[in-house]
Write a protein that holds these residues in place. Structure first.
Motif, mmCIF file in Angstrom:
data_model
loop_
_atom_site.group_PDB
_atom_site.id
_atom_site.type_symbol
_atom_site.label_atom_id
_atom_site.label_comp_id
_atom_site.label_asym_id
_atom_site.label_seq_id
_atom_site.Cartn_x
_atom_site.Cartn_y
_atom_site.Cartn_z
ATOM 1 N N THR A 191 40.310 36.518 45.667
ATOM 2 C CA THR A 191 39.689 37.867 45.228
ATOM 3 C C THR A 191 38.213 37.895 44.997
ATOM 4 O OG1 THR A 191 39.779 36.181 43.061
ATOM 5 C CG2 THR A 191 41.930 37.792 43.798
ATOM 6 N N ALA A 192 37.683 36.505 45.004
ATOM 7 C CA ALA A 192 35.885 36.714 45.128
ATOM 8 C C ALA A 192 35.564 37.332 46.118
ATOM 9 C CB ALA A 192 35.636 35.635 44.191
ATOM 10 N N SER A 193 36.185 36.741 47.014
ATOM 11 C CA SER A 193 35.989 36.689 48.019
ATOM 12 C C SER A 193 36.603 38.688 49.035
ATOM 13 C CB SER A 193 36.086 36.493 49.271
ATOM 14 O OG SER A 193 37.965 36.591 50.247
ATOM 15 N N GLU A 194 37.476 39.008 48.091
ATOM 16 C CA GLU A 194 38.129 40.611 48.954
ATOM 17 C C GLU A 194 36.905 41.784 47.908
ATOM 18 O OE1 GLU A 194 41.916 39.921 46.942
ATOM 19 O OE2 GLU A 194 42.810 39.664 48.802
ATOM 20 N N ALA A 195 36.439 40.905 47.087
ATOM 21 C CA ALA A 195 35.346 41.707 45.618
ATOM 22 C C ALA A 195 34.235 42.189 46.718
ATOM 23 C CB ALA A 195 35.205 41.196 44.803
ATOM 24 N N TRP A 196 33.908 40.773 47.228
ATOM 25 C CA TRP A 196 32.653 40.993 48.271
ATOM 26 C C TRP A 196 32.749 41.340 49.262
ATOM 27 C CZ3 TRP A 196 31.579 37.165 51.736
ATOM 28 C CH2 TRP A 196 30.050 36.947 52.834
ATOM 29 N N LEU A 197 33.512 41.791 49.604
ATOM 30 C CA LEU A 197 33.796 42.464 50.952
ATOM 31 C C LEU A 197 34.002 44.290 50.317
ATOM 32 C CD1 LEU A 197 37.313 40.063 53.031
ATOM 33 C CD2 LEU A 197 34.027 41.269 53.506
ATOM 34 N N GLY A 198 34.849 44.063 49.220
ATOM 35 C CA GLY A 198 34.069 45.962 48.932
ATOM 36 C C GLY A 198 33.387 46.183 49.023
ATOM 37 N N GLU A 199 32.069 45.121 48.091
ATOM 38 C CA GLU A 199 30.818 45.402 48.607
ATOM 39 C C GLU A 199 30.263 45.151 49.541
ATOM 40 O OE1 GLU A 199 26.885 43.610 46.312
ATOM 41 O OE2 GLU A 199 28.647 42.698 45.336
ATOM 42 N N ILE A 200 30.801 45.004 50.524
ATOM 43 C CA ILE A 200 29.471 45.284 51.335
ATOM 44 C C ILE A 200 30.258 46.695 52.160
ATOM 45 C CG2 ILE A 200 29.724 44.662 53.983
ATOM 46 C CD1 ILE A 200 29.466 41.631 52.602
ATOM 47 N N ALA A 201 31.700 46.774 51.925
ATOM 48 C CA ALA A 201 31.931 48.079 52.837
ATOM 49 C C ALA A 201 31.572 48.740 52.056
ATOM 50 C CB ALA A 201 33.520 48.202 52.356
#
Length: 263
Positions: A191-201
């Motif tokens: 879930t942390a990496s998913e949030a990180w990807l969302g921030e990058i996007a």
């Protein structure tokens, strides 16, 4: 040769998983529980979804006091520890390379990713050695071999140190009956990496899929085409701590979908 009960192979074992409330740590704790172990988890904050089958200890393992609290509570409550999975770790330092990092960035990362396992090992090893039995798993990272200097320089250095320490410790305590192993995952889908990807996007005005591909490109590509799932890491850890892996010690196992370009 000892006969194994594959359906309940960890029955009677006491296990501790650090960082066991989220991501790979949660998956590892669940996997050991399914194999019949009594499982203790620790993290700074309680899990979002309570599991009455897991015993939770709130502690900040980035401090010496936090590690001592966990050792004392486990040994006083259970009398021993059979399996220690040092899973806690992560990076919260800013990107930008060496010039963006101060002493606090380095120290906080080294405490959480290297000194926390060292302190817990030191606390639990005496009773393992006395019984001539025990398994210690260090969860490192492929960044110990493949550092991303722009974004996770202290983390990569800490994990490289953890790999070296783990091998050295194994040489010392394996003759005394304790197995020590290192597991180095690549990118794990949490879930942390998913949030990180969302921030990058959001920051790059791209899609999450494009952001994920960009991260994979930064790693040099993942031949498998995706990050690992937490359960895939947990399944291998479950095997390593079991009697089926009784001859395995002093070795590093990489779970990265083929990311590392060399063997």
């Amino acid at each position: 040769m000892e006969q194994f009960n594959y359906n309940n192979e960890l029955s009677g074992k006491i296990a501790l998983v650090t960082g066991g409330t989220k991501g790979a740590g949660k998956a590892i704790a669940d996997r050991l529980l399914q194999a019949g172990a009594t499982v203790i988890i620790t993290a700074r904050n309680a899990p979002e979804q309570e599991n009455n089958n897991l015993y939770f200890i709130a502690s900040d393992l980035s401090t010496a006091e936090g590690a001592q609290k966990v050792v004392k509570e486990v040994l006083s409550g259970y009398g021993r520890l059979d399996i220690l999975v040092n899973n806690l770790g992560g990076s919260s330092t800013p990107a930008g390379g060496f010039a963006s990092l101060n002493d606090e960035d380095w120290e906080s990362t080294l405490h959480a990713n290297l000194l926390a396992p060292v302190r817990l090992d030191r606390g639990f090893l005496p009773q393992m050695i006395e019984r001539k039995a025990g398994v210690i798993i260090h969860i490192a990272s492929i960044q110990g071999k493949l550092p991303l200097y722009d974004s996770t320089l202290p983390y990569a250095a800490a994990k490289a140190g953890l790999r070296n320490y783990s091998k050295s410790l194994s040489n010392e305590v394996t003759p005394k009956g304790v197995r020590v192993l290192t597991v180095s995952p690549g990118w794990i889908n949490t879930t942390a990496s998913e949030a990180w990807l969302g921030e990058i996007a959001r920051n790059s005005n791209s899609t999450v899929e494009e952001a994920q591909q960009g991260v994979m490109n930064a790693l040099g590509g993942i031949p498998f085409g995706r990050p690992a799932e937490p359960a895939e890491v947990a399944e291998f850890v479950g095997f390593l701590v079991s009697p089926r892996a009784s001859y395995l010690t002093g070795t590093e196992y990489v779970i990265d979908g083929g990311t590392l370009p060399t063997i």
